[in-house]
Design a protein around this motif. Structure first.
Motif, short mmCIF file in Angstrom:
data_model
loop_
_atom_site.label_atom_id
_atom_site.label_comp_id
_atom_site.label_asym_id
_atom_site.label_seq_id
_atom_site.Cartn_x
_atom_site.Cartn_y
_atom_site.Cartn_z
N MET A 157 0.84 -1.20 0.00
CA MET A 157 0.00 0.00 0.00
C MET A 157 0.88 1.25 0.00
O MET A 157 1.85 1.35 0.74
CB MET A 157 -0.90 0.00 1.23
N LYS A 158 0.52 2.20 -0.85
CA LYS A 158 1.27 3.45 -0.92
C LYS A 158 0.89 4.36 0.26
O LYS A 158 -0.10 4.15 0.94
CB LYS A 158 0.98 4.16 -2.24
N VAL A 159 1.72 5.37 0.47
CA VAL A 159 1.42 6.37 1.48
C VAL A 159 1.35 7.72 0.79
O VAL A 159 1.97 7.93 -0.26
CB VAL A 159 2.48 6.39 2.60
N PRO A 160 0.58 8.68 1.35
CA PRO A 160 0.43 9.97 0.68
C PRO A 160 1.74 10.67 0.36
O PRO A 160 1.86 11.37 -0.65
CB PRO A 160 -0.42 10.77 1.68
N ASP A 161 2.77 10.48 1.20
CA ASP A 161 4.05 11.16 0.99
C ASP A 161 4.67 10.83 -0.35
O ASP A 161 5.48 11.60 -0.88
CB ASP A 161 5.03 10.80 2.11
N GLU A 162 4.33 9.68 -0.93
CA GLU A 162 4.93 9.29 -2.20
C GLU A 162 4.48 10.19 -3.35
O GLU A 162 5.09 10.20 -4.41
CB GLU A 162 4.59 7.83 -2.53
N PHE A 163 3.39 10.94 -3.14
CA PHE A 163 2.93 11.86 -4.18
C PHE A 163 3.68 13.19 -4.12
O PHE A 163 3.58 13.99 -5.05
CB PHE A 163 1.43 12.13 -4.02
N PHE A 164 4.41 13.43 -3.04
CA PHE A 164 5.11 14.71 -2.88
C PHE A 164 6.61 14.46 -2.95
O PHE A 164 7.20 13.88 -2.05
CB PHE A 164 4.69 15.37 -1.56
N ASP B 2 -5.87 -0.87 -5.55
CA ASP B 2 -4.46 -1.03 -5.16
C ASP B 2 -3.54 -1.14 -6.36
O ASP B 2 -2.43 -0.58 -6.36
CB ASP B 2 -4.29 -2.27 -4.27
N ASP B 3 -3.98 -1.87 -7.40
CA ASP B 3 -3.08 -2.09 -8.54
C ASP B 3 -2.91 -0.86 -9.43
O ASP B 3 -2.10 -0.88 -10.35
CB ASP B 3 -3.56 -3.29 -9.38
N GLU B 4 -3.66 0.21 -9.16
CA GLU B 4 -3.50 1.44 -9.95
C GLU B 4 -2.83 2.56 -9.16
O GLU B 4 -2.51 3.61 -9.72
CB GLU B 4 -4.86 1.91 -10.48
N GLN B 5 -2.59 2.34 -7.88
CA GLN B 5 -1.94 3.38 -7.09
C GLN B 5 -0.50 3.61 -7.54
O GLN B 5 -0.02 4.74 -7.55
CB GLN B 5 -2.02 3.03 -5.60
N SER B 6 0.18 2.54 -7.95
CA SER B 6 1.54 2.70 -8.46
C SER B 6 1.55 3.48 -9.77
O SER B 6 2.49 4.22 -10.07
CB SER B 6 2.21 1.34 -8.66
N ASP C 124 -7.48 5.29 -0.49
CA ASP C 124 -8.68 4.59 -0.02
C ASP C 124 -9.67 4.28 -1.13
O ASP C 124 -10.45 3.33 -1.00
CB ASP C 124 -9.38 5.43 1.06
N TYR C 125 -9.66 5.07 -2.21
CA TYR C 125 -10.71 4.93 -3.22
C TYR C 125 -10.19 4.67 -4.63
O TYR C 125 -10.95 4.75 -5.59
CB TYR C 125 -11.60 6.18 -3.22
N HIS D 264 -9.26 4.31 -12.29
CA HIS D 264 -10.52 3.89 -11.69
C HIS D 264 -10.64 4.44 -10.26
O HIS D 264 -9.65 4.56 -9.54
CB HIS D 264 -10.61 2.36 -11.62
N VAL D 265 -11.88 4.75 -9.89
CA VAL D 265 -12.21 5.01 -8.49
C VAL D 265 -13.24 3.97 -8.06
O VAL D 265 -13.93 3.38 -8.89
CB VAL D 265 -12.75 6.44 -8.28
N LEU D 266 -13.31 3.75 -6.74
CA LEU D 266 -14.21 2.73 -6.20
C LEU D 266 -15.40 3.37 -5.52
O LEU D 266 -15.24 4.21 -4.63
CB LEU D 266 -13.45 1.86 -5.19
N ASN D 267 -16.58 2.99 -5.96
CA ASN D 267 -17.82 3.48 -5.35
C ASN D 267 -18.63 2.26 -4.92
O ASN D 267 -19.13 1.52 -5.76
CB ASN D 267 -18.60 4.32 -6.36
N ASP D 268 -18.70 2.03 -3.62
CA ASP D 268 -19.34 0.83 -3.08
C ASP D 268 -18.74 -0.44 -3.69
O ASP D 268 -19.44 -1.40 -4.00
CB ASP D 268 -20.85 0.84 -3.34
N GLY D 269 -17.42 -0.41 -3.88
CA GLY D 269 -16.72 -1.57 -4.44
C GLY D 269 -16.77 -1.67 -5.94
O GLY D 269 -16.10 -2.53 -6.52
N ARG D 270 -17.55 -0.81 -6.59
CA ARG D 270 -17.67 -0.85 -8.05
C ARG D 270 -16.64 0.09 -8.67
O ARG D 270 -16.50 1.23 -8.26
CB ARG D 270 -19.08 -0.42 -8.46
N LYS D 271 -15.91 -0.40 -9.67
CA LYS D 271 -14.87 0.40 -10.31
C LYS D 271 -15.48 1.30 -11.39
O LYS D 271 -16.22 0.82 -12.25
CB LYS D 271 -13.81 -0.52 -10.93
N ILE D 272 -15.13 2.58 -11.34
CA ILE D 272 -15.60 3.56 -12.31
C ILE D 272 -14.38 4.23 -12.92
O ILE D 272 -13.53 4.77 -12.19
CB ILE D 272 -16.51 4.61 -11.66
N LEU D 273 -14.27 4.19 -14.24
CA LEU D 273 -13.12 4.80 -14.92
C LEU D 273 -13.39 6.28 -15.16
O LEU D 273 -14.40 6.65 -15.76
CB LEU D 273 -12.87 4.09 -16.25
#
Length: 251
Positions: A1-8, A85-89, A81-82, A120-129
């Motif tokens: 899991m990534k951490v927010p600091d990796e974006f800065f 996981d496989d797209e955070q990188s 959180d939303y 993608h973002v997750l809305n109630d577990g559903r992936k939305i591009l």
């Protein structure tokens, strides 16, 4: 899991904090609020100095069931959180590549550029591009982004990625290849007058037969125009074509 600091990272670090005039922030927020009232798209402002979200619109496209205040409070934690996981990188990689590209643009031209990508973002577990565009809103004198305006709309592709760097007013853009880690120069598609007419009338709700009557062409010709539009914009149907044309400012 990534951490927010990796974006800065060093490339997006604000190094002249004495130049930041937070007295101007309220006006930027008012402008973003005005824009959000006129569009279905989600709008938010990133503060790279405080490393959080300065404003989040109430538009539902990007909220994943949250209120705008809840998303604002989450800040960059929202992506962890939303976003799957496989797209955070992917987000971390494009963040690094985008700011490296941005650092090579002359300071006086930096407000003319924006980056666009899909994830993608997750809305109630559903992936939305969604398609995400980010452009500088306020810079320090050394060209670092202090505030960035982000706009989220429906994506027209079927998968994440499609990382592009555009300059306003130019038909050329750069596309990032994650595997080779290279920016490749590309050319925006152009629509003929006939294709534009078909697309505009489709937006207005006319059927193919009605469009044929309006511009005095056969239904078969209208069908060919539509097929060419789909091929140029790399979409599957007229709904996707309309979104793609709007996202790429082709109308």
């Amino acid at each position: 899991m990534k951490v927010p600091d990796e974006f800065f990272i060093p490339d997006n670090e604000v190094r002249l904090p004495n130049e930041l005039d937070y007295g101007r922030v309220a006006e930027y927020v008012r402008l973003a609020e005005a824009f959000s009232r006129t569009t279905y798209q989600s709008v938010y402002i990133i503060d790279y100095f405080r490393q959080d979200f300065l404003y989040v619109s109430p538009n539902q496209m990007f909220l994943c069931g949250l209120s705008s205040e809840q998303m604002k409070k989450l800040g960059y934690r929202f992506y962890l959180d939303y976003v799957p996981d496989d797209e955070q990188s992917l987000l971390v990689s494009l963040n690094s590549a985008g700011f490296a590209f941005y650092g090579n643009i002359p300071v006086g031209e930096r407000k003319e550029w924006y980056i666009s990508y899909d994830f993608h973002v997750l809305n109630d577990g559903r992936k939305i591009l969604v398609n995400h565009k980010l452009t500088p809103l306020a810079l320090t004198s050394d060209g670092r982004i202090w505030l960035a305006l982000c706009v989220v709309s429906a994506a027209t592709h079927s998968d994440a990625g499609h990382i592009e760097m555009h300059r306003v007013g130019s038909s050329e853009f750069f596309e990032y290849d994650i595997k080779s880690r290279r920016w490749d120069q590309r050319q925006m598609p152009t629509l003929s007058e006939g294709e534009r007419a078909v697309l505009i009338l489709s937006i207005q709700g006319y059927t193919m037969s009605e469009i044929a009557d309006k511009i005095c062409l056969s239904p078969d010709t209208i069908k060919k125009y539509r097929q060419r539009i789909f091929e140029k914009l790399d979409v599957r149907n007229i709904s996707e074509a309309i979104v793609a044309a709007a996202n790429n400012k082709l109308l």
